[in-house]
Motif scaffolding. Structure first.
Motif, PDB file in Angstrom:
ATOM      1  N   CYS A 162       0.997  -1.134  -0.128  1.00 46.13           N
ATOM      2  CA  CYS A 162      -0.105   0.136  -0.133  1.00 46.13           C
ATOM      3  C   CYS A 162       0.966   1.396  -0.027  1.00 46.13           C
ATOM      4  N   LEU A 163       1.821   1.235   0.954  1.00 45.98           N
ATOM      5  CA  LEU A 163       2.761   2.508   0.669  1.00 45.98           C
ATOM      6  C   LEU A 163       3.574   2.424  -0.453  1.00 45.98           C
ATOM      7  N   GLU A 164       3.823   1.626  -0.981  1.00 43.57           N
ATOM      8  CA  GLU A 164       4.571   1.771  -2.505  1.00 43.57           C
ATOM      9  C   GLU A 164       3.749   2.286  -3.612  1.00 43.57           C
ATOM     10  N   LEU A 165       2.422   1.793  -3.543  1.00 34.48           N
ATOM     11  CA  LEU A 165       1.358   2.041  -4.616  1.00 34.48           C
ATOM     12  C   LEU A 165       0.810   3.465  -4.371  1.00 34.48           C
ATOM     13  N   GLY A 166       0.637   3.939  -2.996  1.00 32.85           N
ATOM     14  CA  GLY A 166       0.031   5.169  -2.810  1.00 32.85           C
ATOM     15  C   GLY A 166      -1.472   5.318  -3.046  1.00 32.85           C
ATOM     16  N   GLY A 167      -1.984   6.501  -3.493  1.00 30.36           N
ATOM     17  CA  GLY A 167      -3.421   6.738  -3.999  1.00 30.36           C
ATOM     18  C   GLY A 167      -4.101   6.105  -2.969  1.00 30.36           C
ATOM     19  N   ALA A 168      -5.272   5.224  -3.468  1.00 25.47           N
ATOM     20  CA  ALA A 168      -6.491   4.872  -2.670  1.00 25.47           C
ATOM     21  C   ALA A 168      -5.684   3.925  -1.545  1.00 25.47           C
ATOM     22  N   HIS A 169      -4.719   3.467  -1.796  1.00 24.70           N
ATOM     23  CA  HIS A 169      -4.276   2.517  -0.955  1.00 24.70           C
ATOM     24  C   HIS A 169      -3.782   3.130   0.498  1.00 24.70           C
ATOM     25  N   VAL A 170      -3.682   4.050   0.475  1.00 23.31           N
ATOM     26  CA  VAL A 170      -3.015   4.898   1.621  1.00 23.31           C
ATOM     27  C   VAL A 170      -4.010   6.032   2.054  1.00 23.31           C
ATOM     28  N   GLU A 171      -5.062   6.119   1.576  1.00 20.69           N
ATOM     29  CA  GLU A 171      -6.217   6.940   2.202  1.00 20.69           C
ATOM     30  C   GLU A 171      -6.505   6.621   3.454  1.00 20.69           C
ATOM     31  N   LYS A 172      -6.760   7.472   4.543  1.00 21.63           N
ATOM     32  CA  LYS A 172      -6.708   7.352   5.809  1.00 21.63           C
ATOM     33  C   LYS A 172      -7.580   6.070   6.242  1.00 21.63           C
ATOM     34  N   GLN A 173      -8.976   6.329   5.712  1.00 20.42           N
ATOM     35  CA  GLN A 173      -9.954   5.268   6.112  1.00 20.42           C
ATOM     36  C   GLN A 173      -9.340   3.744   5.738  1.00 20.42           C
ATOM     37  N   HIS A 174      -8.808   3.404   4.538  1.00 25.45           N
ATOM     38  CA  HIS A 174      -8.336   2.210   4.308  1.00 25.45           C
ATOM     39  C   HIS A 174      -7.143   1.617   4.971  1.00 25.45           C
ATOM     40  N   PHE A 175      -6.275   2.562   5.139  1.00 25.30           N
ATOM     41  CA  PHE A 175      -5.113   2.336   5.881  1.00 25.30           C
ATOM     42  C   PHE A 175      -5.111   2.070   7.187  1.00 25.30           C
ATOM     43  N   THR A 176      -6.026   2.868   7.910  1.00 27.70           N
ATOM     44  CA  THR A 176      -6.566   2.641   9.432  1.00 27.70           C
ATOM     45  C   THR A 176      -7.128   1.203   9.576  1.00 27.70           C
ATOM     46  N   LEU A 177      -8.113   1.001   8.471  1.00 23.80           N
ATOM     47  CA  LEU A 177      -8.845  -0.293   8.581  1.00 23.80           C
ATOM     48  C   LEU A 177      -7.955  -1.391   8.435  1.00 23.80           C
ATOM     49  N   MET A 178      -6.885  -1.301   7.525  1.00 22.15           N
ATOM     50  CA  MET A 178      -5.909  -2.545   7.613  1.00 22.15           C
ATOM     51  C   MET A 178      -5.172  -2.640   8.907  1.00 22.15           C
ATOM     52  N   MET A 179      -4.699  -1.501   9.381  1.00 26.21           N
ATOM     53  CA  MET A 179      -3.868  -1.476  10.722  1.00 26.21           C
ATOM     54  C   MET A 179      -4.856  -2.182  11.916  1.00 26.21           C
ATOM     55  N   ALA A 180      -6.238  -1.726  12.128  1.00 23.09           N
ATOM     56  CA  ALA A 180      -6.906  -2.294  12.813  1.00 23.09           C
ATOM     57  C   ALA A 180      -7.396  -3.870  12.702  1.00 23.09           C
ATOM     58  N   CYS A 181      -7.398  -4.173  11.372  1.00 22.67           N
ATOM     59  CA  CYS A 181      -7.697  -5.499  11.239  1.00 22.67           C
ATOM     60  C   CYS A 181      -6.473  -6.447  11.576  1.00 22.67           C
TER      61      CYS A 181
END
Length: 110
Positions: A30-49
């Motif tokens: 996600c960090l390498e691709l950027g864009g939607a992959h690092v949007e706060k909602q998505h990234f926070t959800l991945m970390m929560a998961c």
């Protein structure tokens, strides 16, 4: 003390695999691709998961009677994470890990 059944061990394994996959994909893919992959909602959800998967495995490993509650929450978050990763695309490994973990955790929560 609660005995770790084969079903519980399978769930622990699924949880730890999902933890590894979500944490690794978030911090690398996600960090390498950027864009939607690092949007706060998505990234926070991945970390929560990743964190709830690790926590669910921990609760089962220590024999806590509260593991059913944690597994229920884990299943809900994994289901949400799988759907979001599928929405974003190019995250098949994460989608599969989250779905497998959710299915196993739903069984443990029952």
């Amino acid at each position: 003390m609660q005995h770790v059944t084969p079903e519980m061990q399978a769930c622990i394994d699924q949880c730890l695999a999902c933890y590894k996959t979500c944490a690794s994909m978030a911090m690398n893919h996600c960090l390498e691709l950027g864009g939607a992959h690092v949007e706060k909602q998505h990234f926070t959800l991945m970390m929560a998961c990743a964190e709830i998967c690790r926590t669910a495995a921990h609760f089962m490993l220590i024999g806590s009677p509260h593991h059913k509650h944690v597994c229920r929450e884990c299943a809900e978050i994994c289901t949400e994470c799988a759907a979001d990763c599928e929405r974003i695309g190019d995250m098949d490994e994460c989608v599969a890990a989250c779905r497998a973990c959710a299915e196993s955790c739903w069984e443990m929560a029952a």
